[in-house]
Design a protein around this motif. Structure first.
Motif, PDB file in Angstrom:
ATOM      1  N   LEU A   1       0.825  -1.168  -0.011  1.00 60.29           N
ATOM      2  CA  LEU A   1      -0.060  -0.151  -0.157  1.00 60.29           C
ATOM      3  C   LEU A   1       0.947   1.176  -0.104  1.00 60.29           C
ATOM      4  O   LEU A   1       1.858   1.224   0.619  1.00 60.29           O
ATOM      5  N   PRO A   2       0.414   2.301  -0.808  1.00 62.01           N
ATOM      6  CA  PRO A   2       1.136   3.521  -0.679  1.00 62.01           C
ATOM      7  C   PRO A   2       1.115   4.186   0.751  1.00 62.01           C
ATOM      8  O   PRO A   2       0.399   3.864   1.544  1.00 62.01           O
ATOM      9  N   PRO A   3       2.169   4.906   1.094  1.00 55.63           N
ATOM     10  CA  PRO A   3       2.473   5.437   2.487  1.00 55.63           C
ATOM     11  C   PRO A   3       1.096   6.393   2.453  1.00 55.63           C
ATOM     12  O   PRO A   3       0.558   7.105   1.407  1.00 55.63           O
ATOM     13  N   LEU A   4       0.562   6.517   3.960  1.00 58.26           N
ATOM     14  CA  LEU A   4      -0.342   7.683   3.998  1.00 58.26           C
ATOM     15  C   LEU A   4      -0.012   9.031   3.715  1.00 58.26           C
ATOM     16  O   LEU A   4       1.092   9.483   4.082  1.00 58.26           O
ATOM     17  N   PRO A   5      -0.890  10.024   3.333  1.00 64.74           N
ATOM     18  CA  PRO A   5      -0.424  11.417   3.447  1.00 64.74           C
ATOM     19  C   PRO A   5      -0.153  11.753   4.595  1.00 64.74           C
ATOM     20  O   PRO A   5      -0.710  11.382   5.656  1.00 64.74           O
ATOM     21  N   GLU A   6       0.625  12.943   4.859  1.00 67.75           N
ATOM     22  CA  GLU A   6       0.855  13.282   6.065  1.00 67.75           C
ATOM     23  C   GLU A   6      -0.230  13.498   7.084  1.00 67.75           C
ATOM     24  O   GLU A   6      -0.312  13.652   8.237  1.00 67.75           O
ATOM     25  N   SER A   7      -1.472  14.203   6.401  1.00 70.30           N
ATOM     26  CA  SER A   7      -2.502  14.534   7.160  1.00 70.30           C
ATOM     27  C   SER A   7      -3.297  13.534   7.868  1.00 70.30           C
ATOM     28  O   SER A   7      -4.306  13.621   8.426  1.00 70.30           O
ATOM     29  N   GLN A   8      -2.913  12.201   7.472  1.00 74.02           N
ATOM     30  CA  GLN A   8      -3.577  10.993   8.011  1.00 74.02           C
ATOM     31  C   GLN A   8      -2.565  10.310   8.978  1.00 74.02           C
ATOM     32  O   GLN A   8      -3.268   9.254   9.519  1.00 74.02           O
ATOM     33  N   HIS A   9      -1.579  10.547   9.163  1.00 76.09           N
ATOM     34  CA  HIS A   9      -0.894   9.921   9.939  1.00 76.09           C
ATOM     35  C   HIS A   9      -1.279   9.972  11.633  1.00 76.09           C
ATOM     36  O   HIS A   9      -1.529  11.370  11.984  1.00 76.09           O
ATOM     37  N   GLN A  10      -1.259   9.047  12.230  1.00 76.92           N
ATOM     38  CA  GLN A  10      -1.829   8.960  13.695  1.00 76.92           C
ATOM     39  C   GLN A  10      -0.427   9.295  14.735  1.00 76.92           C
ATOM     40  O   GLN A  10       0.441   8.646  14.279  1.00 76.92           O
ATOM     41  N   ASN A  11      -0.521  10.048  15.534  1.00 79.05           N
ATOM     42  CA  ASN A  11       0.626  10.074  16.471  1.00 79.05           C
ATOM     43  C   ASN A  11       0.243   9.377  17.785  1.00 79.05           C
ATOM     44  O   ASN A  11      -0.877   9.111  18.250  1.00 79.05           O
TER      45      ASN A  11
END
Length: 79
Positions: free
Chosen positions: A69-79
């Motif tokens: 799967l391609p990496p998640l966009p920065e806006s969807q990363h969970q911290n």
């Protein structure tokens, strides 16, 4: 049939007793591997199914050339 083969099927049911955590829904979409029914089932409400289908159409689950799967966009990363 090869052990690596699968056959994903989806049925629509009004018997929501099979998924008590989704009680109160008028129908459920049930996804399972018909080649390996013992592997379990996924239950989707109509809203969840609609969101899944939109994601498929939008390419959200497309794999890259390496099968990942391609990496998640920065806006969807969970911290």
């Amino acid at each position: 049939m090869d052990e690596t083969e699968s056959r994903v099927e989806v049925i629509v049911t009004t018997d929501t007793s099979v998924a008590p955590h989704k009680a109160g829904e008028s129908k459920l979409y049930v996804m399972f591997d018909a080649a390996k029914p013992e592997a379990g089932k996924l239950y989707f409400t109509e809203a969840e199914w609609d969101a899944f289908v939109l994601g498929v159409k939008d390419g959200e689950f497309d794999l890259d050339e390496g099968g990942n799967l391609p990496p998640l966009p920065e806006s969807q990363h969970q911290n």
